[in-house]
Design an enzyme around this catalytic site. Sequence first.
Site, PDB file in Angstrom:
ATOM      1  N   ASN A 147       0.586  -1.341  -0.595  1.00 19.65           N
ATOM      2  CA  ASN A 147      -0.119   0.017   0.127  1.00 19.65           C
ATOM      3  C   ASN A 147       0.732   1.191  -0.584  1.00 19.65           C
ATOM      4  OD1 ASN A 147      -2.459  -1.385  -0.180  1.00 19.65           O
ATOM      5  ND2 ASN A 147      -2.593  -0.889   2.040  1.00 19.65           N
ATOM      6  N   ARG A 207      -9.082  -1.458  -7.321  1.00 14.32           N
ATOM      7  CA  ARG A 207      -9.445  -0.427  -7.085  1.00 14.32           C
ATOM      8  C   ARG A 207      -8.015   0.556  -6.773  1.00 14.32           C
ATOM      9  NH1 ARG A 207     -13.280   3.093  -4.481  1.00 14.32           N
ATOM     10  NH2 ARG A 207     -12.408   3.693  -2.800  1.00 14.32           N
ATOM     11  N   CYS A 247     -11.167  -5.694  -3.970  1.00 10.95           N
ATOM     12  CA  CYS A 247     -11.859  -6.007  -3.427  1.00 10.95           C
ATOM     13  C   CYS A 247     -13.749  -6.285  -3.176  1.00 10.95           C
ATOM     14  CB  CYS A 247     -11.187  -6.233  -1.671  1.00 10.95           C
ATOM     15  SG  CYS A 247      -9.603  -7.280  -1.669  1.00 10.95           S
ATOM     16  N   ARG A 294     -17.429   1.079  -1.839  1.00  5.15           N
ATOM     17  CA  ARG A 294     -16.316   2.117  -2.435  1.00  5.15           C
ATOM     18  C   ARG A 294     -15.679   2.719  -2.587  1.00  5.15           C
ATOM     19  NH1 ARG A 294     -11.193  -2.237  -1.462  1.00  5.15           N
ATOM     20  NH2 ARG A 294     -10.070  -0.682  -0.571  1.00  5.15           N
ATOM     21  N   PRO A 295     -17.083   3.718  -3.007  1.00  2.00           N
ATOM     22  CA  PRO A 295     -17.093   5.280  -4.207  1.00  2.00           C
ATOM     23  C   PRO A 295     -16.380   5.823  -4.434  1.00  2.00           C
ATOM     24  CG  PRO A 295     -18.631   5.154  -1.617  1.00  2.00           C
ATOM     25  CD  PRO A 295     -17.934   4.679  -1.657  1.00  2.00           C
ATOM     26  N   ILE A 296     -16.190   6.772  -5.125  1.00  2.00           N
ATOM     27  CA  ILE A 296     -14.293   7.757  -4.909  1.00  2.00           C
ATOM     28  C   ILE A 296     -14.813   9.414  -5.138  1.00  2.00           C
ATOM     29  CG2 ILE A 296     -12.932   6.102  -6.282  1.00  2.00           C
ATOM     30  CD1 ILE A 296     -13.663   7.237  -8.852  1.00  2.00           C
ATOM     31  N   ASP A 297     -16.551   9.079  -4.252  1.00  4.15           N
ATOM     32  CA  ASP A 297     -16.837  10.720  -4.452  1.00  4.15           C
ATOM     33  C   ASP A 297     -15.882  11.537  -3.924  1.00  4.15           C
ATOM     34  OD1 ASP A 297     -17.741   9.203  -2.153  1.00  4.15           O
ATOM     35  OD2 ASP A 297     -18.408  11.041  -1.236  1.00  4.15           O
ATOM     36  N   LEU A 298     -14.789  11.173  -2.475  1.00  4.02           N
ATOM     37  CA  LEU A 298     -14.187  12.291  -2.168  1.00  4.02           C
ATOM     38  C   LEU A 298     -12.899  12.677  -2.389  1.00  4.02           C
ATOM     39  CD1 LEU A 298     -13.967  10.557   1.402  1.00  4.02           C
ATOM     40  CD2 LEU A 298     -15.349  12.334   0.724  1.00  4.02           C
ATOM     41  N   ASP A 353      -7.877  -3.784   7.494  1.00  6.03           N
ATOM     42  CA  ASP A 353      -7.172  -4.984   7.066  1.00  6.03           C
ATOM     43  C   ASP A 353      -6.648  -5.908   7.800  1.00  6.03           C
ATOM     44  OD1 ASP A 353      -7.243  -4.133   5.186  1.00  6.03           O
ATOM     45  OD2 ASP A 353      -5.235  -2.853   3.647  1.00  6.03           O
ATOM     46  N   ILE A 408     -15.162   0.877   8.840  1.00  6.14           N
ATOM     47  CA  ILE A 408     -14.882   1.218   7.935  1.00  6.14           C
ATOM     48  C   ILE A 408     -14.956   0.608   6.827  1.00  6.14           C
ATOM     49  CG2 ILE A 408     -12.539   1.629   6.193  1.00  6.14           C
ATOM     50  CD1 ILE A 408     -12.502   2.590   8.789  1.00  6.14           C
TER      51      ILE A 408
HETATM   52  C1  UD1 Z   1      -6.999   2.055   1.621  1.00  2.39           C
HETATM   53  C2  UD1 Z   1      -5.879   0.718   1.085  1.00  2.39           C
HETATM   54  C3  UD1 Z   1      -6.536  -0.830   1.810  1.00  2.39           C
HETATM   55  C4  UD1 Z   1      -7.667  -0.744   3.334  1.00  2.39           C
HETATM   56  C5  UD1 Z   1      -8.112   1.030   3.444  1.00  2.39           C
HETATM   57  C6  UD1 Z   1      -8.796   0.917   4.469  1.00  2.39           C
HETATM   58  C7  UD1 Z   1      -4.963   1.111  -0.528  1.00  2.39           C
HETATM   59  C8  UD1 Z   1      -3.797   0.654  -1.846  1.00  2.39           C
HETATM   60  N1  UD1 Z   1      -5.879   0.912  -0.285  1.00  2.39           N
HETATM   61  O1  UD1 Z   1      -7.799   1.788   0.468  1.00  2.39           O
HETATM   62  O2  UD1 Z   1      -6.113  -1.717   2.032  1.00  2.39           O
HETATM   63  O3  UD1 Z   1      -8.150  -1.210   3.263  1.00  2.39           O
HETATM   64  O4  UD1 Z   1      -6.820   1.782   2.723  1.00  2.39           O
HETATM   65  O5  UD1 Z   1      -7.475   1.389   5.374  1.00  2.39           O
HETATM   66  O6  UD1 Z   1      -3.570   1.828   0.119  1.00  2.39           O
HETATM   67  N2  UD1 Z   1     -14.854   5.515   1.208  1.00  2.39           N
HETATM   68  C9  UD1 Z   1     -15.604   7.249   0.157  1.00  2.39           C
HETATM   69  N3  UD1 Z   1     -16.099   7.929  -0.322  1.00  2.39           N
HETATM   70  C10 UD1 Z   1     -14.811   8.265  -0.609  1.00  2.39           C
HETATM   71  C11 UD1 Z   1     -13.311   7.356  -1.010  1.00  2.39           C
HETATM   72  C12 UD1 Z   1     -13.433   6.265   0.203  1.00  2.39           C
HETATM   73  O7  UD1 Z   1     -16.449   7.256   0.825  1.00  2.39           O
HETATM   74  O8  UD1 Z   1     -14.335   9.074  -2.507  1.00  2.39           O
HETATM   75  C13 UD1 Z   1     -15.270   4.760   2.212  1.00  2.39           C
HETATM   76  C14 UD1 Z   1     -14.466   3.653   1.062  1.00  2.39           C
HETATM   77  O9  UD1 Z   1     -15.863   3.329   0.513  1.00  2.39           O
HETATM   78  C15 UD1 Z   1     -14.244   3.550   3.037  1.00  2.39           C
HETATM   79  C16 UD1 Z   1     -13.945   4.095   3.833  1.00  2.39           C
HETATM   80  O10 UD1 Z   1     -14.132   5.158   2.897  1.00  2.39           O
HETATM   81  O11 UD1 Z   1     -15.927   2.879   3.167  1.00  2.39           O
HETATM   82  C17 UD1 Z   1     -11.970   3.861   3.740  1.00  2.39           C
HETATM   83  O12 UD1 Z   1     -11.797   3.681   2.674  1.00  2.39           O
HETATM   84  P1  UD1 Z   1     -10.250   4.479   2.258  1.00  2.39           P
HETATM   85  O13 UD1 Z   1     -10.128   4.771   2.886  1.00  2.39           O
HETATM   86  O14 UD1 Z   1     -10.449   5.032   0.768  1.00  2.39           O
HETATM   87  O15 UD1 Z   1      -9.614   2.903   1.319  1.00  2.39           O
HETATM   88  P2  UD1 Z   1      -8.574   3.073   0.213  1.00  2.39           P
HETATM   89  O16 UD1 Z   1      -8.179   4.540  -0.273  1.00  2.39           O
HETATM   90  O17 UD1 Z   1      -9.882   2.018  -0.655  1.00  2.39           O
END
Ligand code: UD1
Length: 419
Positions: free
Chosen positions: A23, A94, A118, A123-127, A306, A328
């Site tokens: 990561n 992702r 996974c 797991r949206p990307i709105d943020l 994780d 999370i």
């Molecule tokens: C990263 C890690 C992953 C770990 C996760 C949480 C990498 C490559 N992966 O994933 O192994 O499990 O952090 O520690 O580093 N969310 C939103 N909107 C967004 C982005 C996230 O709602 O735009 C939510 C996600 O759905 C989730 C939470 O925020 O419920 C945490 O996600 P995030 O911290 O972004 O995880 P990743 O970066 O995908």
Amino acid sequence: MSKIIVRGGNKLHGEVKISSAKNAVLPIMAACILSSDKCIIDDVPLLEDVFVISNILKSIGAEINIDKNSNKIVIDSSNIRDSMPDSELVKKMRASFLIMGPMISRFGHFKLSLPGGCNIGTRPIDLHLKGFNALRANIDVGHGYVEASVDKLIGNNIYLDFPSVGATENIMMAAVMAEGETIIENAAEEPEIADLGKFLNNMGASIIGAGSDTIRIIGVKELKGTTHNPINDRIECGTFMVAAAITRSKFKINRVNLEYLKPIIAKLTEAGVYIKPHGNSVIVDGNRDLKPIDVKTMPYPGFPTDMQSQITGLLATVTGTSIVTETIFENRFMHAAEMKRMGANIKIDGRSAVIEGVPRLTGAEVRATDLRAGAALILCGLAAEGETEISDIYHVDRGYVSIENKFKALGADIARVVN
Ligand code: UD1
């Protein structure tokens, strides 16, 4: 498709060495887009996810050399184009979204297929997109694609609704060459973000506070190439710590950073595991009378999501009632159904798992439903009576370097079967 077969019951002993953090490496590889100079990353874990991001970068014109003997990756981004990366690759993982920040920074534009990963939640990307938008990019999402464009990124103050790891990294990478200053508040504080900040600063960026909840980025004109040695993998280390606990064994884990492991060490210690630091190593003694505990996953420095599947597996073998709460990801208990096939007594109640420890797990045919679930099932197999067969092991290969060989070297009866 590979399977792993474990015959449980062996005590583990000896030493194991932790690899570099996947990561940390994935965002750093994506950050190489930001310069047209060569970047060198040493000691890279040669994992499936690393090959996927490498192929994504190649699909937009990067030249990448992976030396499998020295684990060194050389990335030459001089010929990267503003083109769409291979959608099949993007959907595989992702973390492909991590190229969005560097692409918008270098070209003022990106278009890519919405990423996969996974099966642990929506797991949206709105943020991420809100962050780019705050830096003045126009965003368009539709028909399975996300596209962004901007004439010039302009720094801004961004308060994240949730400390998302990926959004923090992407916004940092987008802002490094934006005009003026960007401040990210409620940023994720994971050590991998601090490592990315160090890499970017070595490329010539001006970032203060990466790894804390407030990150200040002062835009610079351009970035140059650099060489980097990534931090080690706290989740792989935590997985081996739980392996010592679940098999009630004692062994040494080398190449660890205790600072990053604090939340994991705190919970294992509370459960009665004895953990003794020894320089950059740690001796873990799980051959003790273990107690049930309650665990709640939280953003760093809280207990990592994780590690949730692995600790659930351990607690399934500890007499008494433990409660594990996942805050999370909304769908991260799929391993519980597989563990139940091994005799575990786990009830899922919303976001919590209520675990009644059983004296012995029993071997069964189970399926790795995601990366960490797969690792947890291997741990359960090591402790179980009889043979456990874990299928869909490709999930585990995304995040663990030769997991079966590392366990074999510790004395486990474990083998990979390829059919
Ligand atoms: C990263 C890690 C992953 C770990 C996760 C949480 C990498 C490559 N992966 O994933 O192994 O499990 O952090 O520690 O580093 N969310 C939103 N909107 C967004 C982005 C996230 O709602 O735009 C939510 C996600 O759905 C989730 C939470 O925020 O419920 C945490 O996600 P995030 O911290 O972004 O995880 P990743 O970066 O995908």
